[in-house]
Design an enzyme around this catalytic site. Structure first.
Site, PDB file in Angstrom:
ATOM      1  N   LYS A 221      -9.036   6.480  -7.532  1.00 33.30           N
ATOM      2  CA  LYS A 221      -9.327   7.416  -8.626  1.00 33.30           C
ATOM      3  C   LYS A 221     -10.697   8.064  -8.448  1.00 33.30           C
ATOM      4  O   LYS A 221     -10.860   9.265  -8.680  1.00 33.30           O
ATOM      5  CB  LYS A 221      -9.252   6.680  -9.963  1.00 33.30           C
ATOM      6  CG  LYS A 221      -7.828   6.235 -10.325  1.00 33.30           C
ATOM      7  CD  LYS A 221      -7.787   5.453 -11.617  1.00 33.30           C
ATOM      8  CE  LYS A 221      -6.366   5.048 -11.976  1.00 33.30           C
ATOM      9  NZ  LYS A 221      -6.303   4.267 -13.231  1.00 33.30           N
TER      10      LYS A 221
ATOM     11  N   SER B 269      -3.344   3.627 -18.029  1.00 32.66           N
ATOM     12  CA  SER B 269      -4.730   4.046 -17.825  1.00 32.66           C
ATOM     13  C   SER B 269      -5.023   5.448 -18.359  1.00 32.66           C
ATOM     14  O   SER B 269      -6.177   5.887 -18.313  1.00 32.66           O
ATOM     15  CB  SER B 269      -5.079   3.983 -16.332  1.00 32.66           C
ATOM     16  OG  SER B 269      -4.277   4.882 -15.593  1.00 32.66           O
TER      17      SER B 269
ATOM     18  N   THR C 141       3.217  -0.875   8.698  1.00 33.72           N
ATOM     19  CA  THR C 141       4.119  -1.275   9.780  1.00 33.72           C
ATOM     20  C   THR C 141       3.389  -1.345  11.113  1.00 33.72           C
ATOM     21  O   THR C 141       3.612  -2.263  11.909  1.00 33.72           O
ATOM     22  CB  THR C 141       5.295  -0.290   9.867  1.00 33.72           C
ATOM     23  OG1 THR C 141       5.925  -0.194   8.588  1.00 33.72           O
ATOM     24  CG2 THR C 141       6.309  -0.754  10.890  1.00 33.72           C
TER      25      THR C 141
ATOM     26  N   GLY D 113       0.819  -1.202   0.000  1.00 35.77           N
ATOM     27  CA  GLY D 113       0.000   0.000   0.000  1.00 35.77           C
ATOM     28  C   GLY D 113       0.849   1.245   0.000  1.00 35.77           C
ATOM     29  O   GLY D 113       2.071   1.188   0.197  1.00 35.77           O
ATOM     30  N   PRO D 114       0.252   2.412  -0.209  1.00 30.05           N
ATOM     31  CA  PRO D 114       1.003   3.673  -0.241  1.00 30.05           C
ATOM     32  C   PRO D 114       1.626   3.972   1.118  1.00 30.05           C
ATOM     33  O   PRO D 114       1.254   3.380   2.134  1.00 30.05           O
ATOM     34  CB  PRO D 114      -0.067   4.711  -0.609  1.00 30.05           C
ATOM     35  CG  PRO D 114      -1.234   3.931  -1.110  1.00 30.05           C
ATOM     36  CD  PRO D 114      -1.187   2.604  -0.455  1.00 30.05           C
ATOM     37  N   PRO D 115       2.558   4.909   1.148  1.00 30.24           N
ATOM     38  CA  PRO D 115       3.177   5.277   2.436  1.00 30.24           C
ATOM     39  C   PRO D 115       2.153   5.891   3.387  1.00 30.24           C
ATOM     40  O   PRO D 115       1.256   6.630   2.974  1.00 30.24           O
ATOM     41  CB  PRO D 115       4.246   6.307   2.040  1.00 30.24           C
ATOM     42  CG  PRO D 115       4.495   6.085   0.592  1.00 30.24           C
ATOM     43  CD  PRO D 115       3.208   5.602   0.015  1.00 30.24           C
ATOM     44  N   GLY D 116       2.308   5.568   4.668  1.00 24.33           N
ATOM     45  CA  GLY D 116       1.500   6.212   5.691  1.00 24.33           C
ATOM     46  C   GLY D 116       0.133   5.628   5.920  1.00 24.33           C
ATOM     47  O   GLY D 116      -0.664   6.210   6.666  1.00 24.33           O
ATOM     48  N   VAL D 117      -0.191   4.462   5.322  1.00 27.01           N
ATOM     49  CA  VAL D 117      -1.527   3.901   5.518  1.00 27.01           C
ATOM     50  C   VAL D 117      -1.566   2.915   6.686  1.00 27.01           C
ATOM     51  O   VAL D 117      -2.620   2.350   6.983  1.00 27.01           O
ATOM     52  CB  VAL D 117      -2.026   3.208   4.235  1.00 27.01           C
ATOM     53  CG1 VAL D 117      -2.221   4.226   3.136  1.00 27.01           C
ATOM     54  CG2 VAL D 117      -1.074   2.101   3.800  1.00 27.01           C
ATOM     55  N   GLY D 118      -0.415   2.677   7.347  1.00 28.25           N
ATOM     56  CA  GLY D 118      -0.437   1.855   8.555  1.00 28.25           C
ATOM     57  C   GLY D 118       0.040   0.435   8.370  1.00 28.25           C
ATOM     58  O   GLY D 118      -0.348  -0.444   9.139  1.00 28.25           O
TER      59      GLY D 118
END
Length: 818
Positions: A741, A698, A380, A373-378
């Protein structure tokens, strides 16, 4: 019943004679032998005294079967005895009960009790004896054996210290085989008492001398072996004494130098620790540790000792078979995940599924999950929450930038400063063989001339191989099958396919705007207020202000930047509280005050045009910061048919633009364009925000729409956004990241979103908060896209005549856009 006791080859030649009896313990008396005895039993003393007084100094000696019997009966004595003459009988000085008697053997006898069935004990036993005569033997054989014994006596005397040189000389003068055997037999080792009694009871002289010779050979062999053993023991003792002496000298030298550590004591302590941990160590590890200890005991090793000592410490400090108790409680796990993370319901459900399977199968093998997932989504923090929910030790390994295979597998001990890899080192810190390993940023691994760490992880993350993981430093198999591995990555593109195949992929989506607001209000803001030492009532942030912070001051899929901005607000509040301590007014943050507190708005991401324009199309992209709305601008200018694509686009997007242009060229008649329209013009396709890298297929629909709009001069609706891959035939193919999106389109205020028809199945997972304000249209072909995107697009299905289509397309505009 006949009371006479006879022996083999026995013939009674004389009448029975009555004599006193003395039983012998641990001794065998033979004729012709003169042996001293110490006499202490009362019955034996009385028997000898009676022999001296009443029996002409004669007495019968018989050996006991068991030396421990104090008062033997008839059954406790051997059947054959010897009549002896008492040569001397004296009392030992300073002893009131012990006498010394010297007896000389005369002849063999059989005996029976003079009192019938019972052997009288008081004051001494009396027996009836009959002389036993020896049979005749072959004189030649007898002489041969006697000579053989004479030659062997000197060698035997070296083995038997009882035979002095005088005794050897006297024995050499004996030529009778029976007499020679009887004289040698008492001087043989007492340990062969049973053999001596058997030889004594053999009447045939030739047989007796043969047995004597065999017994003498055995004693010589035993004596030689004992001498060898004594020599070896003495040599070992001398060596030990030498080592002890040198060790004591080393201790003294060490003490004089001011070094209190004793090397030998350290080695002893290491060996003791190894023995204490032997029940946990595998046999291979135990053997290797003891081998290294033996090396430490060899003097003069120098630097090798430090290497061996360090190696032993690693073996001892590893939790080889030490497992921590794991309690998988799904209710508690669900509670912990909900407490630490808001939203992510699908991700939590998949994690709970894995925990349920672990509970059912007893956790035989640890699962291997990959959170993408993207950085900062939890990602770790999810791994830490799983460790907390299952009771496992939490170990985090950051793999970002690791480019050396030895970081995973360790260095071989031949290198100076070698150490185990990160896996073994982390197990040492965890002190259990079933922790939870979080391998963070696994997609950031790189490879160079030192090896490929991703390939080394194939063994670690393969459930079929990691039970025998071999670290180069330890050179021992370590069982990693009980470890719960969780890896994290931002994208799957950086993870090799063989490594992906070994993991269960769980994709974590970016947070919705509503989720970010909830996380900020209920988690992040209270946390920052607490960490900054503020009163919870001293700072309040309105919902509109939170929305503005999320939209204008952060650009991310997670909440890290949002937390930093809230921390900024807390610092501003802290300054005011410190400067005006008496001021108790709560600080309320509103959208108007944000510019003063946080500065000017940083991002305008997602803002669309306010009116429809030619060649400008709203596209949707899924980036590392989540979903964004990406405008595509197309300009037509005089030229020579060149196509320019700018905006830091990748190879895939560049190819999508060329495919879009080929599609337009293939349908010039449909769009009312000349066949050679591109010969005298240049086409420039630009993606704003050129500093941000962009790539992916896309954008094909967006680029095609922009080209058609620019070439035909028809504006594109400003409130329409689109996404999809386009083929040369105009078919619209499905895309990924639809949730993000659509979130970007909703945030930008779009009214209509055009998506591929095959993505209809993904709409079920889109929150209703997003779909409520969007008109999502499904597209199969570019014709469907152009109908809804262009303001005055005709019905292409009815435009079979190209001249009619040209007239229709140009009715609202005079020329193509510039």
């Amino acid at each position: 019943m006949d009371k006479r006791i006879s022996a083999p080859d026995t013939e009674i030649l004389h009448e029975a004679v009555e004599l006193p009896l003395m039983s012998l313990r641990d001794a065998v008396m033979t004729p012709h032998a003169v042996i001293p005895f110490f006499v202490g039993r009362e019955a034996s003393i009385h028997a000898i005294e009676a022999a001296l007084k009443n029996y002409g100094r004669k007495i019968c000696l018989v050996s006991q079967k068991d030396a421990a019997t104090e008062k033997p009966e008839m059954k406790d004595l051997h059947s054959m005895g010897v009549v002896c003459r008492v040569v001397q009988f004296v009392k030992i000085p300073d002893s009131s009960t012990t006498y010394k008697a010297i007896l000389e053997g005369l002849y063999r006898v059989s005996w029976e009790s003079a009192d019938g069935e019972v052997l009288r004990q008081d004051p001494f036993p009396v027996v009836l004896v009959r002389t036993l005569e020896e049979p005749a033997c072959d004189s030649v054989q007898a002489e041969a054996f006697v000579n053989l014994i004479h030659e062997y006596l000197e060698e035997y005397a070296r083995a038997n210290k009882k035979l002095s040189l005088e005794i050897v000389d006297s024995l050499k003068s004996v030529s009778e085989p029976g007499k020679l055997a009887d004289m040698i037999l008492p001087m043989m080792r007492d340990s062969r008492k049973l053999n001596k009694q058997m030889i004594h009871e053999t009447l045939d002289p030739l047989k007796r001398i043969t047995l004597i010779y065999r017994l003498m050979q055995e004693e010589v062999q035993i004596s030689n072996l004992e001498q060898k053993i004594r020599a070896d023991v003495k040599e070992q003792m001398d060596r030990n004494q030498r080592e002890y002496y040198l060790s004591e000298q080393m201790k003294a030298i060490t003490k004089e130098l001011g070094r209190e550590v004793d090397p030998s004591a350290e080695v002893d302590e290491l060996e003791k620790r190894i023995q204490n941990k032997a029940k946990f160590l595998p046999s291979a590890a135990l053997d290797r540790a003891m081998q290294e200890v033996r090396k430490l005991r060899i003097p003069g090793q120098g630097s090798e000792n430090a290497i061996s000592r360090n190696y032993i410490e690693w073996i001892l400090n590893l939790p080889w078979n030490e497992l921590k108790d794991i309690d998988i409680d799904l209710a508690r796990a669900r509670s912990v995940l909900d407490r630490d993370h808001f939203g992510l319901e699908k991700t939590k459900e998949r994690i709970l599924e894995f925990l349920a399977v672990q509970k059912l199968n007893g956790g035989i093998k640890g699962p291997i999950l990959c959170l993408v997932g993207p950085p900062g989504v939890g990602k770790t923090s999810l791994a830490r929450s799983i460790a907390d929910a299952t009771g496992r030790e939490y170990v985090r390994l950051s793999l970002g930038g690791v480019h050396d295979e030895a970081e995973i597998r360790g260095h071989r001990r031949t290198y100076i400063g070698s150490m185990p890899g990160r896996i073994i080192s982390s197990l040492r810190r965890a002190q259990s063989s079933n922790p939870l390993f979080c391998l963070d940023e696994i997609d950031k691994l790189s490879a160079d001339f030192r090896g490929d760490p991703a390939s080394a992880l194939l063994e670690v993350l393969d459930p079929e191989q990691n039970a025998t993981f071999c670290d180069n430093y330890l050179d021992l198999d370590y069982d990693l099958s009980k470890v719960f591995f969780i890896t994290t990555a931002n994208t799957l593109q950086g993870i090799p396919l063989p490594l992906q195949d070994r993991m269960e992929i769980i994709e974590i989506p970016s947070y919705l705007e509503t989720e970010k607001k909830h996380i900020a209000r209920d988690f992040l803001l209270p946390k920052q207020i607490r960490e900054h030492g503020l009163d919870p009532k001293s700072l309040r942030v309105s919902d509109d202000a939170l929305t503005e912070i999320i939209r204008g001051y952060t650009l991310e899929a997670g909440v890290r930047s949002l937390e930093r901005e809230l921390a900024h607000l807390c610092r501003k509040t802290a300054i005011d509280v410190v400067e005006h301590p008496k001021k108790k007014i709560a600080h309320v943050v509103t959208p108007r005050s944000l510019e003063k507190l946080l500065g000017v708005r940083r991002y305008r991401i997602g803002e669309s045009e306010k009116k429809s324009r030619v060649g400008v199309v709203n596209g949707l992209a899924y980036t590392s910061v989540g979903g964004v709305m990406l405008q595509v601008e197309t300009a037509i200018m005089p030229g020579k048919g060149n196509v320019m694509i700018t905006g830091k686009v990748g190879d895939v997007m560049n190819e999508s633009a060329r495919a879009a242009l080929s599609y337009v060229r293939s349908r010039t008649s449909v769009f009312g364009l000349r066949q050679d329209f591109y010969d005298k013009i240049d086409i420039h396709v630009h993606f704003p925000e050129a500093a941000t890298p962009k790539d992916g297929p896309s954008a094909g629909v967006t680029i095609t729409t922009a080209l058609v709009s620019a070439l035909t001069g028809i504006p594109v609706c400003y409130d329409v956004a689109m996404t999809g891959e386009v083929t040369l035939r105009g078919n619209v193919l499905p895309i990924g990241g639809l949730r993000e999106k659509l979130l970007a389109a909703s945030r930008a205020g779009m009214k209509r979103v055009l998506i591929p028809s095959e993505n209809a199945r993904d709409l079920k997972e889109i929150p209703q908060d997003i779909l409520r304000n969007l008109d999502v249209c499904l597209m199969d072909h570019m014709d469907d896209v152009l109908k809804l995107a262009l303001e005055t697009a005709p019905d292409f299905a009815e435009c079979e005549n190209s001249d009619m289509l040209v007239k229709t397309l140009r009715s609202g505009t005079a020329s193509s856009a510039a």
